[in-house]
Design a protein around this motif. Structure first.
Motif, PDB file in Angstrom:
ATOM      1  N   ILE A  64      28.053-105.740 -16.759  1.00 36.03           N
ATOM      2  CA  ILE A  64      26.592-105.716 -16.771  1.00 36.03           C
ATOM      3  C   ILE A  64      26.158-104.355 -16.258  1.00 36.03           C
ATOM      4  N   ALA A  65      25.111-103.810 -16.857  1.00 32.48           N
ATOM      5  CA  ALA A  65      24.554-102.532 -16.409  1.00 32.48           C
ATOM      6  C   ALA A  65      23.125-102.753 -15.944  1.00 32.48           C
ATOM      7  N   MET A  66      22.835-102.293 -14.737  1.00 34.84           N
ATOM      8  CA  MET A  66      21.476-102.396 -14.209  1.00 34.84           C
ATOM      9  C   MET A  66      20.642-101.227 -14.717  1.00 34.84           C
ATOM     10  N   ILE A  67      19.372-101.487 -14.976  1.00 28.92           N
ATOM     11  CA  ILE A  67      18.433-100.462 -15.417  1.00 28.92           C
ATOM     12  C   ILE A  67      17.411-100.259 -14.296  1.00 28.92           C
ATOM     13  N   ALA A  68      17.392 -99.047 -13.749  1.00 32.79           N
ATOM     14  CA  ALA A  68      16.505 -98.763 -12.616  1.00 32.79           C
ATOM     15  C   ALA A  68      15.547 -97.642 -12.968  1.00 32.79           C
ATOM     16  N   ALA A  69      14.327 -97.739 -12.459  1.00 34.92           N
ATOM     17  CA  ALA A  69      13.335 -96.677 -12.614  1.00 34.92           C
ATOM     18  C   ALA A  69      13.650 -95.545 -11.645  1.00 34.92           C
ATOM     19  N   GLY A 128      14.034 -96.156  -7.955  1.00 38.40           N
ATOM     20  CA  GLY A 128      15.130 -96.998  -7.485  1.00 38.40           C
ATOM     21  C   GLY A 128      14.887 -98.471  -7.735  1.00 38.40           C
ATOM     22  N   ARG A 129      13.699 -98.818  -8.219  1.00 37.41           N
ATOM     23  CA  ARG A 129      13.377-100.230  -8.504  1.00 37.41           C
ATOM     24  C   ARG A 129      14.138-100.681  -9.749  1.00 37.41           C
ATOM     25  N   ILE A 130      14.854-101.788  -9.627  1.00 44.66           N
ATOM     26  CA  ILE A 130      15.597-102.346 -10.754  1.00 44.66           C
ATOM     27  C   ILE A 130      14.627-103.125 -11.626  1.00 44.66           C
ATOM     28  N   VAL A 131      14.564-102.787 -12.916  1.00 40.99           N
ATOM     29  CA  VAL A 131      13.575-103.397 -13.798  1.00 40.99           C
ATOM     30  C   VAL A 131      14.197-104.324 -14.836  1.00 40.99           C
ATOM     31  N   GLY A 132      15.511-104.287 -14.983  1.00 34.42           N
ATOM     32  CA  GLY A 132      16.163-105.133 -15.975  1.00 34.42           C
ATOM     33  C   GLY A 132      17.650-104.861 -16.017  1.00 34.42           C
ATOM     34  N   ALA A 133      18.299-105.386 -17.026  1.00 32.37           N
ATOM     35  CA  ALA A 133      19.752-105.237 -17.146  1.00 32.37           C
ATOM     36  C   ALA A 133      20.172-105.414 -18.600  1.00 32.37           C
ATOM     37  N   PHE A 146      20.125-105.211 -26.206  1.00 31.36           N
ATOM     38  CA  PHE A 146      18.818-104.839 -25.686  1.00 31.36           C
ATOM     39  C   PHE A 146      18.862-104.878 -24.172  1.00 31.36           C
ATOM     40  N   ILE A 147      17.861-104.268 -23.543  1.00 30.76           N
ATOM     41  CA  ILE A 147      17.621-104.460 -22.115  1.00 30.76           C
ATOM     42  C   ILE A 147      16.789-105.723 -21.958  1.00 30.76           C
TER      43      ILE A 147
END
Length: 385
Positions: free
Chosen positions: A208-213, A216-221, A255-256
Motif C-alpha cells: 500500500i502507498a500512502m498519499i500525503a499533501a 504531511g497530511r495523509i489524504v488517501g492511499a 486509482f487513489i
C-alpha cells in the motif's frame, strides 16, 4: 466485458488517464462505472487535488465529462494490446515525490538478512533461513522496533554473526526511507513493469502507498508494486538505487482512494494486500500481506519521510513495505522464486481494487520521456495554468 480493476462500488477515487482528444494527461474519477474527466484550472493535476482542504469533497462535486466506461478503459490500458487512440489509465499520481519504506515487516527483515548473508545467491537462502529461524523463532509479527525485545533479538543475531544493516532499520529506532523513482516516472494499471537485465533473482513487492499533501497530511492511499532485484540488493545495501529505481520499476494504481466517510487510515491498517503471479510457463504463485502485522504505522512512516527535517512541496507517495517475499521454488529445487519475462502480476486489496502489470526487462519497457516540464507546457497550452 468485465472490469479488471475490481474497483469497489463505494468510495471516492481519483486518478489519471490519457485521451487522444487532448495532449495533456487527464485528472479523472469514476462514477457508476463511468470514467469522468475532471481536469480544471482549479485542479489541473492530481497533486493540486491532494493539496486541497477537502480533496474528496472536490472530487465528489467536480463537474466532469465522461470519457468512457471503466471496463473499456481498463481493458485498453494493457500495454500489449493498447489502442493509443482510445483512453487508457496512467499512474494515479503526477508531481508527487515517490518514496518507499524498507523492512517495515519483521518477516521481510529476516528475508533481507538472508539476502545479505546469501550474497545474492538464491541457492543458499533456504539453509540460512532455517538456521536463523531456529535461532530466534518464526513469530516476530508483534515485535516493536526499538523495544527491549527487539534489541534482545538483535543481540542474538549479532552473536550468531548474522548482524546486518537491515537490523538497524527493521528493529531499531529509525525507519528506512528511500527514493523509488522520480516524479512522473511511475507507471499505472496495465503498464509493463521493468527488471534491470543484470538481475537473475528478483520479485514483486505488493504494498500500500500512502498519499500525503505537502503539509504531511495523509489524504488517501493506493496499491503498488515496489519491484525489487534481490540479487543486486543482496550484494550490497549501497546498491539499493540500482535494485529499486529502474525504468518502469514503480507501479501504482489503479486509482487513489481518498479519505472520506467510507474510508480512513484505519481501513489502511486493517487491509490485506494479495499477490498473484502467473507465468507463461504455467507457473503460478499466490500470497498475502496483512497490514495488521506492520511494525511501524503509516503515520510514523510518513512522519519519518517528511516534516521539519524534509519538505515535499508537491506532496508524497510513500510505499509502506511488504511482508511477502516469495520463496517458492520456480524450477530447480532450492533456487527459489524469480520473475520471468511475460509474468502477469496482480496486486489487489478489497478497498482499492486490483493493479495488474506485465513483467518485461526495463530497456524493453516504454522509456520514460514525459516529465514535469512536458506536463507544465501542455497544461499551459490548454490554458489550465
Amino acid at each position: 466485458m468485465t472490469n479488471p480493476t475490481h474497483l469497489p462500488t463505494e468510495g471516492l477515487f481519483v486518478g489519471r488517464a490519457r485521451s487522444s482528444d487532448v495532449s495533456h494527461p487527464l485528472v479523472v474519477t469514476v462514477r457508476d462505472g463511468t470514467v469522468f474527466d475532471i481536469t480544471s484550472s482549479t485542479a489541473p493535476t492530481v497533486r493540486d487535488v491532494c493539496e486541497m482542504a477537502d480533496p474528496a469533497g472536490h472530487v465528489r462535486s467536480a463537474k466532469g465529462k465522461p470519457i468512457g466506461s471503466l471496463d473499456a478503459i481498463a481493458a485498453n490500458s494493457f500495454a500489449a494490446t493498447r489502442d493509443a487512440k482510445k483512453p487508457y489509465l496512467l499512474s494515479p499520481i503526477d508531481l508527487q515525490a515517490v518514496k518507499a519504506s524498507g523492512v517495515t515487516f519483521v518477516v521481510s527483515l529476516l528475508e533481507r538478512v538472508i539476502e545479505e548473508q546469501a550474497r545474492g545467491s538464491a541457492e543458499k537462502a533456504d539453509a540460512i533461513r532455517a538456521d536463523i529461524a531456529g535461532l530466534i523463532g518464526h513469530d516476530l509479527s508483534k515485535l516493536k522496533p526499538g523495544s527491549p525485545e527487539a534489541m534482545e533479538i538483535k543481540a542474538k543475531l549479532i552473536a550468531r554473526g548474522a548482524w546486518s544493516q537491515y537490523l538497524e532499520v527493521g528493529i531499531g529506532p529509525d525507519a528506512e526511507i528511500f527514493t523509488k523513482c522520480q516524479p512522473m516516472a511511475s507507471v499505472g494499471f496495465g503498464a509493463d513493469v521493468g527488471l534491470h537485465p543484470v538481475s537473475t533473482w528478483n520479485n514483486p513487492e505488493p504494498e500500500i502507498a500512502m498519499i500525503a499533501a505537502s503539509s504531511g497530511r495523509i489524504v488517501g492511499a493506493t496499491i503498488g508494486n515496489d519491484v525489487n532485484l534481490r540479487d543486486v540488493e543482496g550484494r550490497s545495501a549501497l546498491l539499493l538505487g540500482k535494485a529499486k529505481d529502474n525504468n518502469a520499476s514503480a507501479a501504482l494504481g489503479p486509482f487513489i482512494r481518498l479519505f472520506d466517510d467510507t474510508f480512513s487510515i484505519d481501513d489502511v491498517k486493517r487491509a490485506v494486500v494479495r499477490l498473484k503471479v502467473e507465468g507463461e510457463d504455467g507457473f503460478s504463485l499466490e500470497g498475502a500481506s496483512s497490514m495488521a502485522e506492520i511494525s511501524r504505522s503509516p503515520e510514523e512512516l510518513v512522519a519519518a519521510a517528511m516534516g521539519p527535517h524534509h519538505q515535499y512541496p508537491d506532496g508524497l507517495a510513500l510505499y509502506l513495505g511488504t511482508m511477502f517475499v516469495p520463496s517458492k521454488d520456480r524450477g530447480e529445487k532450492g533456487k527459489g522464486f524469480t520473475h520471468k519475462v511475460g509474468d502477469i502480476v496482480t496486486i489487489s486489496s478489497e478497498k482499492f481494487g486490483a493493479l495488474v502489470n506485465r513483467v518485461r526487462l526495463s530497456p524493453d519497457c516504454p522509456h520514460w520521456t514525459y516529465g514535469a516540464s512536458h506536463l507544465m507546457r501542455e497544461l499551459a497550452k490548454a490554458n489550465l495554468i
